[in-house]
Design a protein around this motif. Structure first.
Motif, mmCIF file in Angstrom:
data_model
loop_
_atom_site.group_PDB
_atom_site.id
_atom_site.type_symbol
_atom_site.label_atom_id
_atom_site.label_comp_id
_atom_site.label_asym_id
_atom_site.label_seq_id
_atom_site.Cartn_x
_atom_site.Cartn_y
_atom_site.Cartn_z
ATOM 1 N N ASN A 159 -0.089 -0.655 -13.205
ATOM 2 C CA ASN A 159 1.246 -0.195 -13.568
ATOM 3 C C ASN A 159 2.125 -1.376 -13.928
ATOM 4 N N VAL A 160 3.181 -1.078 -14.663
ATOM 5 C CA VAL A 160 4.138 -2.102 -15.066
ATOM 6 C C VAL A 160 5.536 -1.653 -14.677
ATOM 7 N N LEU A 161 6.400 -2.632 -14.486
ATOM 8 C CA LEU A 161 7.794 -2.365 -14.149
ATOM 9 C C LEU A 161 8.662 -3.374 -14.886
ATOM 10 N N LEU A 162 9.612 -2.873 -15.667
ATOM 11 C CA LEU A 162 10.587 -3.737 -16.329
ATOM 12 C C LEU A 162 11.802 -3.839 -15.424
ATOM 13 N N ARG A 163 12.024 -5.015 -14.866
ATOM 14 C CA ARG A 163 13.107 -5.216 -13.918
ATOM 15 C C ARG A 163 14.449 -5.307 -14.629
ATOM 16 N N PRO A 164 15.552 -5.090 -13.892
ATOM 17 C CA PRO A 164 16.881 -5.183 -14.509
ATOM 18 C C PRO A 164 17.157 -6.539 -15.148
ATOM 19 N N ASP A 165 16.501 -7.608 -14.637
ATOM 20 C CA ASP A 165 16.722 -8.937 -15.212
ATOM 21 C C ASP A 165 15.853 -9.192 -16.441
ATOM 22 N N GLY A 166 15.096 -8.161 -16.866
ATOM 23 C CA GLY A 166 14.278 -8.286 -18.059
ATOM 24 C C GLY A 166 12.857 -8.743 -17.809
ATOM 25 N N GLN A 167 12.556 -9.181 -16.601
ATOM 26 C CA GLN A 167 11.197 -9.616 -16.295
ATOM 27 C C GLN A 167 10.270 -8.413 -16.161
ATOM 28 N N ARG A 168 9.038 -8.600 -16.585
ATOM 29 C CA ARG A 168 8.037 -7.534 -16.561
ATOM 30 C C ARG A 168 7.025 -7.822 -15.462
ATOM 31 N N GLN A 169 6.953 -6.935 -14.489
ATOM 32 C CA GLN A 169 5.992 -7.074 -13.406
ATOM 33 C C GLN A 169 4.779 -6.204 -13.696
ATOM 34 N N VAL A 170 3.601 -6.747 -13.421
ATOM 35 C CA VAL A 170 2.361 -6.012 -13.659
ATOM 36 C C VAL A 170 1.525 -6.014 -12.385
ATOM 37 N N PHE A 171 1.130 -4.829 -11.944
ATOM 38 C CA PHE A 171 0.182 -4.686 -10.845
ATOM 39 C C PHE A 171 -1.157 -4.299 -11.460
ATOM 40 N N ARG A 172 -2.186 -5.081 -11.220
ATOM 41 C CA ARG A 172 -3.465 -4.895 -11.907
ATOM 42 C C ARG A 172 -4.184 -3.618 -11.492
ATOM 43 N N GLY A 173 -3.848 -3.092 -10.338
ATOM 44 C CA GLY A 173 -4.531 -1.908 -9.841
ATOM 45 C C GLY A 173 -5.383 -2.248 -8.633
ATOM 46 N N CYS A 174 -5.867 -1.229 -7.962
ATOM 47 C CA CYS A 174 -6.715 -1.441 -6.794
ATOM 48 C C CYS A 174 -8.064 -2.011 -7.232
ATOM 49 N N HIS A 175 -8.876 -2.409 -6.268
ATOM 50 C CA HIS A 175 -10.137 -3.069 -6.620
ATOM 51 C C HIS A 175 -11.063 -2.138 -7.394
ATOM 52 N N ARG A 176 -11.026 -0.843 -7.098
ATOM 53 C CA ARG A 176 -11.885 0.093 -7.827
ATOM 54 C C ARG A 176 -11.407 0.245 -9.271
ATOM 55 N N PHE A 177 -10.093 0.323 -9.462
ATOM 56 C CA PHE A 177 -9.550 0.420 -10.819
ATOM 57 C C PHE A 177 -9.931 -0.825 -11.619
ATOM 58 N N CYS A 178 -9.786 -1.994 -11.005
ATOM 59 C CA CYS A 178 -10.128 -3.237 -11.703
ATOM 60 C C CYS A 178 -11.607 -3.265 -12.072
ATOM 61 N N GLY A 179 -12.446 -2.748 -11.175
ATOM 62 C CA GLY A 179 -13.871 -2.707 -11.474
ATOM 63 C C GLY A 179 -14.195 -1.814 -12.659
ATOM 64 N N LEU A 180 -13.398 -0.769 -12.840
ATOM 65 C CA LEU A 180 -13.616 0.155 -13.952
ATOM 66 C C LEU A 180 -13.099 -0.384 -15.280
ATOM 67 N N THR A 181 -12.109 -1.267 -15.223
ATOM 68 C CA THR A 181 -11.435 -1.692 -16.457
ATOM 69 C C THR A 181 -11.638 -3.161 -16.801
ATOM 70 N N ASP A 182 -12.259 -3.936 -15.915
ATOM 71 C CA ASP A 182 -12.500 -5.349 -16.214
ATOM 72 C C ASP A 182 -13.302 -5.480 -17.503
ATOM 73 N N GLY A 183 -12.895 -6.406 -18.337
ATOM 74 C CA GLY A 183 -13.581 -6.633 -19.601
ATOM 75 C C GLY A 183 -12.970 -5.889 -20.769
ATOM 76 N N GLN A 184 -12.102 -4.919 -20.493
ATOM 77 C CA GLN A 184 -11.434 -4.203 -21.574
ATOM 78 C C GLN A 184 -10.276 -5.043 -22.109
ATOM 79 N N PRO A 185 -9.967 -4.921 -23.400
ATOM 80 C CA PRO A 185 -8.766 -5.586 -23.923
ATOM 81 C C PRO A 185 -7.539 -5.094 -23.163
ATOM 82 N N ASP A 186 -6.589 -5.971 -22.954
ATOM 83 C CA ASP A 186 -5.410 -5.628 -22.155
ATOM 84 C C ASP A 186 -4.724 -4.371 -22.665
#
Length: 236
Positions: A158-185
């Motif tokens: 998931n992503v979050l655009l903060r009020p200060d304009g910064q973009r935070q990205v949470f890569r996902g849980c370990h299972r999600f990362c295992g399913l999506t690793d290697g895919q283009p962003d």
């Protein structure tokens, strides 16, 4: 609450607020169902429930696109040390607690006190706590309809655009990362939390939890929210 918790002192008035909340909910007798409505509930709580439903739908779509399920996972996010930050969610969680039979509510409160102590001991030892949520009943949430935002949205990227304009990205849980690793962003299914956070912030303001410079801030685990009792009324 045990004095071993270095982060926050126990609240001696918690039991008083619980009793007052039970009385206000029409549950003056043990096990009597809480009445519907309430001074603040119908508007803010109904819209919070709608927001939660929208969050769940967005999460389900993102998880489905990635092929993510929680079935037979070797980890359990109910052990993750999450902090929560809104009075309105805290109050809604307690709305669910007040609807429970007295014995079940007392058991959750007992477990919550144990969890708070265990987390404090882990943190004192310099370890990130990994303790089961006090309302987890053999893998099922005992307050499922009233569970908090992060409980509904943790797992996918998931992503979050903060009020200060910064973009935070949470890569996902370990299972999600295992399913999506290697895919283009740009190909990785991603849930944008920004508009959900904005709606939650609006509800928090309306609820009264963030009005005025004197309003208290929330940074509590679910277990702490239970141990401290229903949130104190906020100054408007």
């Amino acid at each position: 609450m045990s004095s071993r918790n270095p982060g926050r002192k126990s609240d001696p008035l918690a039991s008083v607020r619980i009793a007052a909340a039970l009385k206000a909910a029409g549950q003056t007798q043990p096990g009597k169902p809480a009445s519907k409505g309430g001074r603040k509930g119908p508007g803010v709580f109904a819209r919070l429930a709608e927001l939660y439903a929208d969050m769940e739908n967005a999460y389900a779509e993102t998880a489905h696109a990635a092929g993510l399920t929680c079935a037979n996972c070797d980890d359990n996010c109910c052990r993750t040390h999450f902090k929560h930050h809104t009075h309105v969610e805290w109050a809604y969680l307690w709305k669910g607690m007040l609807a429970l039979p007295e014995a079940r509510r007392a058991d959750y409160l007992r477990r919550a006190r144990e969890v708070v102590d265990q987390c404090a001991a882990a943190q004192a030892a310099g370890v990130v706590p990994r303790v089961m949520c006090p309302v987890n009943d053999d893998g099922l949430c005992g307050l499922y309809a009233h569970r908090l935002m992060i409980c509904r949205m943790h797992g996918t990227r998931n992503v979050l655009l903060r009020p200060d304009g910064q973009r935070q990205v949470f890569r996902g849980c370990h299972r999600f990362c295992g399913l999506t690793d290697g895919q283009p962003d740009e190909a990785v299914p991603t849930l944008d939390r920004t508009h959900f956070y904005r709606r939650l912030a609006e509800l928090e303001m309306e609820h009264g939890g963030a009005k005025g410079a004197g309003a208290s801030r929330v940074s509590l685990t679910l277990a702490e929210m239970l141990v401290y009792g229903p949130p104190k009324p906020q100054r408007r």
